[in-house]
Design a protein around this motif. Structure first.
Motif, PDB file in Angstrom:
ATOM      1  N   LYS A   7      -5.625 -16.354  -9.151  1.00 35.28           N
ATOM      2  CA  LYS A   7      -5.353 -14.919  -9.211  1.00 35.28           C
ATOM      3  C   LYS A   7      -4.252 -14.517  -8.223  1.00 35.28           C
ATOM      4  CE  LYS A   7      -8.781 -13.328  -5.823  1.00 35.28           C
ATOM      5  NZ  LYS A   7      -9.947 -12.466  -5.585  1.00 35.28           N
ATOM      6  N   CYS A   8      -3.422 -13.578  -8.650  1.00 31.26           N
ATOM      7  CA  CYS A   8      -2.374 -13.036  -7.786  1.00 31.26           C
ATOM      8  C   CYS A   8      -3.011 -12.109  -6.763  1.00 31.26           C
ATOM      9  CB  CYS A   8      -1.371 -12.232  -8.604  1.00 31.26           C
ATOM     10  SG  CYS A   8      -0.524 -13.122  -9.924  1.00 31.26           S
ATOM     11  N   VAL A   9      -2.621 -12.239  -5.508  1.00 31.43           N
ATOM     12  CA  VAL A   9      -3.121 -11.363  -4.453  1.00 31.43           C
ATOM     13  C   VAL A   9      -1.980 -10.484  -3.957  1.00 31.43           C
ATOM     14  CG1 VAL A   9      -4.971 -12.932  -3.764  1.00 31.43           C
ATOM     15  CG2 VAL A   9      -2.723 -13.107  -2.680  1.00 31.43           C
ATOM     16  N   ALA A  10      -2.341  -9.424  -3.236  1.00 29.06           N
ATOM     17  CA  ALA A  10      -1.369  -8.399  -2.849  1.00 29.06           C
ATOM     18  C   ALA A  10      -0.146  -8.967  -2.136  1.00 29.06           C
ATOM     19  CB  ALA A  10      -2.047  -7.347  -1.982  1.00 29.06           C
ATOM     20  N   MET A  11      -0.349  -9.911  -1.231  1.00 27.55           N
ATOM     21  CA  MET A  11       0.769 -10.436  -0.451  1.00 27.55           C
ATOM     22  C   MET A  11       1.758 -11.234  -1.297  1.00 27.55           C
ATOM     23  SD  MET A  11      -1.120 -13.499   1.697  1.00 27.55           S
ATOM     24  CE  MET A  11       0.393 -13.876   2.565  1.00 27.55           C
ATOM     25  N   GLU A  12       1.366 -11.580  -2.532  1.00 26.72           N
ATOM     26  CA  GLU A  12       2.251 -12.346  -3.413  1.00 26.72           C
ATOM     27  C   GLU A  12       3.036 -11.456  -4.372  1.00 26.72           C
ATOM     28  OE1 GLU A  12      -0.040 -16.527  -4.015  1.00 26.72           O
ATOM     29  OE2 GLU A  12      -0.917 -14.804  -5.051  1.00 26.72           O
ATOM     30  N   LEU A  13       2.779 -10.138  -4.337  1.00 29.66           N
ATOM     31  CA  LEU A  13       3.363  -9.237  -5.317  1.00 29.66           C
ATOM     32  C   LEU A  13       4.244  -8.174  -4.679  1.00 29.66           C
ATOM     33  CD1 LEU A  13       0.157  -8.641  -7.483  1.00 29.66           C
ATOM     34  CD2 LEU A  13       2.043 -10.198  -8.014  1.00 29.66           C
ATOM     35  N   GLU A  14       5.211  -7.698  -5.444  1.00 32.36           N
ATOM     36  CA  GLU A  14       5.986  -6.513  -5.103  1.00 32.36           C
ATOM     37  C   GLU A  14       6.094  -5.686  -6.376  1.00 32.36           C
ATOM     38  OE1 GLU A  14       9.783  -7.747  -3.744  1.00 32.36           O
ATOM     39  OE2 GLU A  14      10.373  -8.704  -5.635  1.00 32.36           O
ATOM     40  N   GLY A  15       6.466  -4.422  -6.245  1.00 30.11           N
ATOM     41  CA  GLY A  15       6.447  -3.601  -7.443  1.00 30.11           C
ATOM     42  C   GLY A  15       7.478  -2.498  -7.468  1.00 30.11           C
ATOM     43  N   GLU A  16       7.560  -1.856  -8.635  1.00 32.03           N
ATOM     44  CA  GLU A  16       8.428  -0.707  -8.832  1.00 32.03           C
ATOM     45  C   GLU A  16       7.854   0.153  -9.957  1.00 32.03           C
ATOM     46  OE1 GLU A  16      12.321  -1.740 -10.216  1.00 32.03           O
ATOM     47  OE2 GLU A  16      11.567  -3.149 -11.697  1.00 32.03           O
ATOM     48  N   ILE A  17       8.242   1.430  -9.981  1.00 30.22           N
ATOM     49  CA  ILE A  17       7.896   2.315 -11.072  1.00 30.22           C
ATOM     50  C   ILE A  17       9.091   2.342 -12.012  1.00 30.22           C
ATOM     51  CG2 ILE A  17       7.259   4.658 -11.739  1.00 30.22           C
ATOM     52  CD1 ILE A  17       5.110   3.169 -10.148  1.00 30.22           C
ATOM     53  N   ALA A  18       8.854   2.053 -13.295  1.00 31.41           N
ATOM     54  CA  ALA A  18       9.946   1.931 -14.254  1.00 31.41           C
ATOM     55  C   ALA A  18       9.640   2.733 -15.513  1.00 31.41           C
ATOM     56  CB  ALA A  18      10.167   0.459 -14.615  1.00 31.41           C
ATOM     57  N   ASN A  19      10.696   2.990 -16.291  1.00 31.75           N
ATOM     58  CA  ASN A  19      10.576   3.663 -17.586  1.00 31.75           C
ATOM     59  C   ASN A  19       9.877   5.014 -17.483  1.00 31.75           C
ATOM     60  OD1 ASN A  19      11.746   1.343 -18.791  1.00 31.75           O
ATOM     61  ND2 ASN A  19       9.731   0.378 -18.936  1.00 31.75           N
ATOM     62  N   ALA A  20      10.167   5.758 -16.429  1.00 30.38           N
ATOM     63  CA  ALA A  20       9.539   7.070 -16.259  1.00 30.38           C
ATOM     64  C   ALA A  20      10.011   8.020 -17.354  1.00 30.38           C
ATOM     65  CB  ALA A  20       9.872   7.631 -14.881  1.00 30.38           C
ATOM     66  N   ASP A  21       9.070   8.828 -17.874  1.00 36.06           N
ATOM     67  CA  ASP A  21       9.373   9.777 -18.934  1.00 36.06           C
ATOM     68  C   ASP A  21       8.518  11.020 -18.724  1.00 36.06           C
ATOM     69  OD1 ASP A  21      10.557  10.817 -21.189  1.00 36.06           O
ATOM     70  OD2 ASP A  21       9.394   9.616 -22.610  1.00 36.06           O
ATOM     71  N   ALA A  22       8.945  12.148 -19.286  1.00 37.45           N
ATOM     72  CA  ALA A  22       8.233  13.411 -19.101  1.00 37.45           C
ATOM     73  C   ALA A  22       8.203  14.181 -20.404  1.00 37.45           C
ATOM     74  CB  ALA A  22       8.917  14.242 -18.013  1.00 37.45           C
ATOM     75  N   GLY A  23       7.157  14.995 -20.571  1.00 40.07           N
ATOM     76  CA  GLY A  23       7.063  15.843 -21.750  1.00 40.07           C
ATOM     77  C   GLY A  23       5.833  16.712 -21.718  1.00 40.07           C
ATOM     78  N   ALA A  24       6.009  18.033 -21.906  1.00 38.91           N
ATOM     79  CA  ALA A  24       4.902  18.986 -22.047  1.00 38.91           C
ATOM     80  C   ALA A  24       3.883  18.889 -20.914  1.00 38.91           C
ATOM     81  CB  ALA A  24       4.208  18.787 -23.396  1.00 38.91           C
ATOM     82  N   GLY A  25       4.381  18.832 -19.684  1.00 42.54           N
ATOM     83  CA  GLY A  25       3.478  18.789 -18.537  1.00 42.54           C
ATOM     84  C   GLY A  25       2.875  17.438 -18.262  1.00 42.54           C
ATOM     85  N   ASN A  26       3.297  16.421 -18.991  1.00 43.75           N
ATOM     86  CA  ASN A  26       2.794  15.063 -18.803  1.00 43.75           C
ATOM     87  C   ASN A  26       3.890  14.166 -18.247  1.00 43.75           C
ATOM     88  OD1 ASN A  26      -0.015  15.009 -20.117  1.00 43.75           O
ATOM     89  ND2 ASN A  26       1.246  16.021 -21.673  1.00 43.75           N
TER      90      ASN A  26
END
Length: 201
Positions: free
Chosen positions: A65-84
């Motif tokens: 299993k992958c553990v936190a110290m082995e991972l990095e991240g990003e927020i991608a493909n952000a989209d918006a519509g009608a308050g969502n």
């Protein structure tokens, strides 16, 4: 409802044996971060309400299993519509070994100073759990959906909740977290966010 409360109680008990804090902030748009690993305890302002599916990984994944110290991240493909708002949480294996993800994991919104903001995480099986194997440098994703329209007793004008500048991400079957920065702003509905299981993009 009884099943949901039982699952909630179990997750809170599982996470209550750990510590907390830490985060970084950024402006709009996806940003790769994930340099800090922290131990997470839900704060009094945080409600984690999982729903749907199981977190029990296949036996063959127990030692990989992958553990936190082995991972990095990003927020991608952000989209918006009608308050969502919609986005993908993309996590990448930065280690030198192959590792696996199975299930939903956890997350917690934080402000620009790393303080916990209200978080109400609900698991949605779109998709549900499947075993994802990440070679070094490979990525998996998790769908996120949240709202920016005040609900319940939240104020109709101004901010519905304190603005969030990122999230602490807890991989499935782990108690450590790494931080991903993103300008979420105020997440209404007391920090209500729906999250899928991890999948191969």
């Amino acid at each position: 409802m009884v099943r949901r409360m039982c699952v909630l109680a179990g997750l809170v008990l599982l996470m209550s044996a750990c510590g907390t804090e830490d985060q970084a902030s950024t402006g709009d748009g996806p940003t790769r971060t994930a340099t800090e690993t922290v131990t997470v305890t839900p704060s009094p302002s945080t409600t984690t309400a999982p729903d749907g599916g199981t977190e029990s990984a296949p036996p063959e994944a127990a030692d990989t299993k992958c553990v936190a110290m082995e991972l990095e991240g990003e927020i991608a493909n952000a989209d918006a519509g009608a308050g969502n708002r919609y986005a993908n949480l993309v996590v990448t294996n930065k280690s030198q070994r192959e590792c696996t993800l199975y299930g939903y994991g956890g997350l917690e919104f934080v402000d620009a100073d790393g303080n916990a903001n209200p978080t109400d995480l609900v698991r949605t099986p779109n998709p549900g759990p499947s075993l994802v194997t990440l070679a070094p440098g490979e990525s998996a994703a998790k769908k996120l959906h949240w709202g920016v329209v005040p609900t319940g007793d939240e104020p109709a004008t101004g901010r519905c909740q304190p603005p969030s500048a990122g999230i602490r991400v807890i991989p499935p079957d782990d108690t450590q977290a790494f931080v991903v920065s993103h300008d979420f702003g105020s997440v209404c509905g007391a920090g209500h966010v729906e999250g899928s299981a991890y999948f191969t993009p």
